[in-house]
Design an enzyme around this catalytic site. Structure first.
Site, PDB file in Angstrom:
ATOM      1  N   TYR A 109       0.823  -1.210   0.000  1.00 13.42           N
ATOM      2  CA  TYR A 109       0.000   0.000   0.000  1.00 13.42           C
ATOM      3  C   TYR A 109       0.856   1.259   0.000  1.00 13.42           C
ATOM      4  O   TYR A 109       1.642   1.481   0.939  1.00 13.42           O
ATOM      5  CB  TYR A 109      -0.909  -0.012   1.237  1.00 13.42           C
ATOM      6  CG  TYR A 109      -1.800   1.192   1.374  1.00 13.42           C
ATOM      7  CD1 TYR A 109      -2.957   1.308   0.620  1.00 13.42           C
ATOM      8  CD2 TYR A 109      -1.488   2.213   2.270  1.00 13.42           C
ATOM      9  CE1 TYR A 109      -3.790   2.406   0.753  1.00 13.42           C
ATOM     10  CE2 TYR A 109      -2.315   3.314   2.411  1.00 13.42           C
ATOM     11  CZ  TYR A 109      -3.467   3.412   1.646  1.00 13.42           C
ATOM     12  OH  TYR A 109      -4.282   4.501   1.774  1.00 13.42           O
TER      13      TYR A 109
ATOM     14  N   ASN B  67       7.570  -2.322   2.544  1.00 15.29           N
ATOM     15  CA  ASN B  67       6.647  -1.256   2.951  1.00 15.29           C
ATOM     16  C   ASN B  67       6.067  -1.596   4.321  1.00 15.29           C
ATOM     17  O   ASN B  67       4.888  -1.438   4.579  1.00 15.29           O
ATOM     18  CB  ASN B  67       5.521  -1.150   1.905  1.00 15.29           C
ATOM     19  CG  ASN B  67       4.605   0.037   2.125  1.00 15.29           C
ATOM     20  OD1 ASN B  67       5.052   1.167   2.221  1.00 15.29           O
ATOM     21  ND2 ASN B  67       3.300  -0.224   2.188  1.00 15.29           N
TER      22      ASN B  67
ATOM     23  N   SER C 179       3.141  -3.535   4.275  1.00 17.94           N
ATOM     24  CA  SER C 179       3.303  -4.901   3.770  1.00 17.94           C
ATOM     25  C   SER C 179       4.711  -5.081   3.240  1.00 17.94           C
ATOM     26  O   SER C 179       5.408  -4.108   2.956  1.00 17.94           O
ATOM     27  CB  SER C 179       2.321  -5.241   2.631  1.00 17.94           C
ATOM     28  OG  SER C 179       0.990  -5.231   3.076  1.00 17.94           O
TER      29      SER C 179
ATOM     30  N   SER D 209      -0.423  -5.643   8.143  1.00 18.63           N
ATOM     31  CA  SER D 209       0.693  -5.785   7.221  1.00 18.63           C
ATOM     32  C   SER D 209       0.504  -7.071   6.426  1.00 18.63           C
ATOM     33  O   SER D 209       0.249  -8.133   6.991  1.00 18.63           O
ATOM     34  CB  SER D 209       2.018  -5.837   7.983  1.00 18.63           C
ATOM     35  OG  SER D 209       3.110  -5.770   7.097  1.00 18.63           O
ATOM     36  N   GLY D 210       0.612  -6.980   5.111  1.00 15.33           N
ATOM     37  CA  GLY D 210       0.512  -8.152   4.244  1.00 15.33           C
ATOM     38  C   GLY D 210       1.902  -8.649   3.902  1.00 15.33           C
ATOM     39  O   GLY D 210       2.551  -8.090   3.020  1.00 15.33           O
TER      40      GLY D 210
END
Length: 369
Positions: A127, A199, A237, A275-276
């Site tokens: 993101y 990120n 992420s 967070s991915g």
């Protein structure tokens, strides 16, 4: 500028010639970076990783891992089911996954021609909405095709480029980073390369070679991005792509993807709630895997395909290579990144090189005493 240019060495194994995922033979990386001063502020892009030139018609074995699932990587169900990666990999921002996926479908049709087959491309996202007008959908199909066109081996541009353009890592400016490791074996050598789109993470948890760098470079020395109210620190992420020329089977690829998560943890990532953190590993050591096994001479289906497999006792060494390369790739993403001012005046400050070196040097002095 990279971590090793600052004298920061991660691990003990040697790197490949470019210290990049492209040290794995035939792997190519391409970026398209989009900048536009606002309003709206545009700081985004797309990165592609091509496992080998014939990937559109010649799959490779792959496996995936989820540290935390507040993110998306398309195509993983088929990889989990079949163990095969059948397309190039795209990396972009969260709201551009669809257009990148569709463009990769078009690229496969262009490469293979029309036919009765389907395409399930792999596209990962992080993101960038703090710095980029993410709802403006600025990444378009032509940008994906351009990234595929310019993809090359050799050195890989890092930091504020491609899909990593608007990303923030441990509350410093983040982005794209890469690294590699090589090990000798009785039959030659194996290379493991990693590329990340970073990120993720909180400042106070950042560790470099075990040193609490994030605590030593606090907000009083390098300002935090100043995220909006109710934006939880550490949201974001990380996508980790691991490639190797070792002849791994799908379950072994999955094990490498799992170990990449340990590197995220070593640097202080915890897989925060929003967070991915998704990892994909592919192996090019078993080439010649056809989408359909067919004996052209006999005009019949082939009942078997000959494969190779890394011996179990060598997996520990490949785990080490993966962890070291992933750690250094994340660090390279921050070292290479430059300060970026984005939407609504939000600013992500770069990791200051002098302060990083000072934090590590102060620790060594303390140890010597």
């Amino acid at each position: 500028m990279r971590a090793r240019d600052l004298g920061v060495i991660v691990g003990r194994h040697p790197t490949g010639p470019n210290n990049a995922i492209t040290d794995v033979d035939d792997v190519r990386v391409g970026h398209v970076t989009l900048h536009g001063e606002g309003p709206p502020d545009v700081h985004t892009g797309v990165t592609v990783v091509i496992p080998h030139a014939g990937i559109w018609s010649e799959p490779v074995f792959a496996g995936a891992h989820r540290l935390n699932g507040s993110g998306e990587m398309t195509g993983l169900e088929w990889i989990r089911e079949s163990g095969e990666l059948t397309t190039a990999i795209g990396l972009t921002n969260t709201h551009s996954v669809g257009v990148v996926r569709d463009a990769l479908v078009d690229a496969q049709v262009e490469a293979r021609g029309e036919g009765v087959y389907w395409s399930l491309p792999v596209v990962g996202e992080t993101y960038d909405g703090l710095l980029n007008d993410i709802n403006g959908h600025h990444v378009r199909a032509e940008h994906v095709h351009e990234a595929l066109r310019v993809a090359s081996g050799g050195p890989v541009e890092e930091g504020n480029v491609g899909g990593g353009t608007g990303m923030i890592c441990h509350e410093f400016k983040g982005g794209i980073g890469t690294a590699s490791r090589v090990t000798d074996v009785a039959t030659g050598s194996y290379t493991v390369g990693v590329l990340v789109q970073a990120n993720h993470g909180r400042r106070e948890r950042l560790r470099v070679n075990g040193v609490a760098v994030g605590e030593r470079i606090g907000p009083d020395r390098v300002p935090l991005p100043g995220a909006p109210a109710r934006y939880e620190p550490g949201s974001g992420s990380i996508i980790v792509i691991v490639g190797t020329d070792a002849p791994l089977l799908p379950h072994q690829c999955t094990r490498l993807a799992q170990r990449a998560a340990l590197a995220v943890a070593n640097l202080g990532g915890t897989g925060e709630q929003y967070s991915g953190d998704l990892m994909l590993a592919f192996a090019t050591g078993n080439r010649g895997i056809p989408p359909y096994a067919w004996d052209e001479d006999a005009n019949v289906q082939r009942p078997e395909i000959a494969l190779r497999m890394v011996a179990p006792q060598l997996m520990t060494r490949l785990f080490d290579l993966t962890i070291e390369a992933t750690e250094e790739a994340i660090l390279n993403a921050m070292v290479a990144a430059t300060t970026l001012r984005g939407r609504n005046g939000m600013t992500a400050h770069a990791l200051d090189h002098d302060l990083l070196q000072q934090a590590l040097a102060d620790t060594r002095i303390g140890e010597n005493r």
